[in-house]
Design an enzyme around this catalytic site. Structure first.
Site, PDB file in Angstrom:
ATOM      1  N   VAL A  57      -0.422   5.239   1.132  1.00 58.04           N
ATOM      2  CA  VAL A  57       0.391   5.917   0.118  1.00 58.04           C
ATOM      3  C   VAL A  57       1.706   5.193  -0.173  1.00 58.04           C
ATOM      4  CG1 VAL A  57       1.705   7.432   1.671  1.00 58.04           C
ATOM      5  CG2 VAL A  57       1.082   8.232  -0.630  1.00 58.04           C
ATOM      6  N   TYR A  58       2.126   4.285   0.689  1.00 56.79           N
ATOM      7  CA  TYR A  58       3.397   3.601   0.463  1.00 56.79           C
ATOM      8  C   TYR A  58       3.308   2.748  -0.805  1.00 56.79           C
ATOM      9  CZ  TYR A  58       4.635   4.853   5.302  1.00 56.79           C
ATOM     10  OH  TYR A  58       4.905   5.526   6.469  1.00 56.79           O
ATOM     11  N   SER A  59       4.056   3.172  -1.814  1.00 56.26           N
ATOM     12  CA  SER A  59       4.017   2.524  -3.139  1.00 56.26           C
ATOM     13  C   SER A  59       2.582   2.399  -3.647  1.00 56.26           C
ATOM     14  CB  SER A  59       4.696   1.147  -3.100  1.00 56.26           C
ATOM     15  OG  SER A  59       6.073   1.283  -2.812  1.00 56.26           O
ATOM     16  N   THR A  60       1.778   3.423  -3.321  1.00 56.57           N
ATOM     17  CA  THR A  60       0.381   3.532  -3.771  1.00 56.57           C
ATOM     18  C   THR A  60      -0.384   2.229  -3.535  1.00 56.57           C
ATOM     19  OG1 THR A  60       1.307   4.892  -5.546  1.00 56.57           O
ATOM     20  CG2 THR A  60      -1.055   4.526  -5.593  1.00 56.57           C
TER      21      THR A  60
END
Length: 325
Positions: A57-60
């Protein structure tokens, strides 16, 4: 750099884990510079840090892509790559959670972005109230059995939930969580009254996130002064909520110890964590080379019992923690 075993496993990890949430462009406070992010990861590897933690999920997915690029030329056998699954990655149904479908879909996407054949540590980012823990554990066990994942871990839940997961693994003969990623630092000590006792008793490794309390323990904020523009607390209410009398007293103690040792508050705060028997590797989140080298210096600081007691004194760990979601 020194190394330790992750919990009761034989896996060797550096005493500091490089957190990779900063490597992306989703938020203004992130590095927003791919080349600089790759270079910082290379510096961490050169310092002997072999443990990197990111999440889908980090910066998708951008963080995973950057990590994959950065470690492409590294010795994969020495690296410990960790990522996480739970939060939404797209709009619509089956976009989040810990269902078998979401886990199996997302692990393949993470493997592609990290450009690797396997993930060393695959963690559930949160507890999923809508999916039976048996379904989640069976999916994770499948990943271990098929070689896509080496170890599994968890993050941020109640002691009851984590104990239930460990019990279910034991009863059903499924792969067991080998580590826990809780929020833990010298001012956020609520997990001492929740997860940490379980981890210690069950041989589960602990890799704390936010070891510097969102920058509070670096000493860059001052009592009765507004945070400078651009600092996280300027726009982040979660960090500003740490501005309490108890926490300022902890910071006073950290600063006093740092002054006496010719160290920085950040180094002393990290050293305090490294002296907790239950902690294996705090997850640091530097955005500059200077911060990275400063953090790495904490490994060589040996606090004495009096210094630890002074930092401990202002806080009484409670669960649930006041002001925490």
């Amino acid at each position: 750099m020194t190394y330790t075993r992750l919990g009761d496993t034989g896996l060797e990890v550096s005493r500091l884990c490089l957190g990779c949430m900063n490597f992306g462009s989703a938020e203004p406070w992130m590095m927003n510079d791919r080349a600089a992010s790759v270079e910082l990861i290379h510096e961490a590897l050169d310092l002997g840090i072999n443990f990197l933690d990111t999440a889908n999920v980090y910066s998708t997915g951008e963080s995973e892509n950057i990590v994959g690029e950065a470690v492409a030329s590294a010795n994969r056998d020495e690296l410990v790559l960790a990522t996480k699954v739970y939060f939404g990655m797209h709009d619509g149904p089956n976009s989040s959670g810990l269902s078998r479908k979401h886990i199996l879909d997302q692990v393949e996407a993470s493997l592609d972005r990290l450009d690797t054949d396997y993930i060393d540590l695959y963690q559930i980012h949160r507890w999923d109230d809508d999916t039976p823990i048996e379904e989640t554990l069976e999916a994770l066990d499948h990943l271990v059995e098929t070689g896509r994942v080496r170890y599994i871990g968890a993050s941020t839940m109640t002691a009851y939930q984590f104990t239930k997961a460990l019990y279910t693994s034991d009863v059903e003969d499924l792969s067991r969580f080998t580590c826990m990623q809780p929020e833990y630092n010298a001012v956020d000590r609520h997990e001492e009254a929740n997860l940490l006792e379980v981890c210690e008793g069950e041989g589960v490794g602990v890799i704390p996130w936010s070891p510097l309390a969102g920058g509070f323990l670096t000493g860059k904020y001052e009592r009765d002064a507004e945070p400078e523009s651009g600092l996280r607390a300027d726009a982040d209410e979660y960090t500003r909520n740490r501005f309490t009398d108890e926490n300022w007293a902890v910071l006073d103690a950290v600063r006093s110890v740092a002054d006496a040792r010719d160290a920085t508050p950040a180094q002393v705060a990290l050293a305090w964590l490294l002296h907790r028997d239950v902690v294996d590797a705090p997850i640091i989140g530097p955005r500059t080379s200077a911060h990275l080298h400063e953090n790495a210096g904490a490994v060589g600081i040996d606090l004495d019992a009096d210094e630890i007691a002074r930092i401990d004194a202002p806080k009484t760990p409670r669960w649930p923690a006041p002001g925490k979601d």
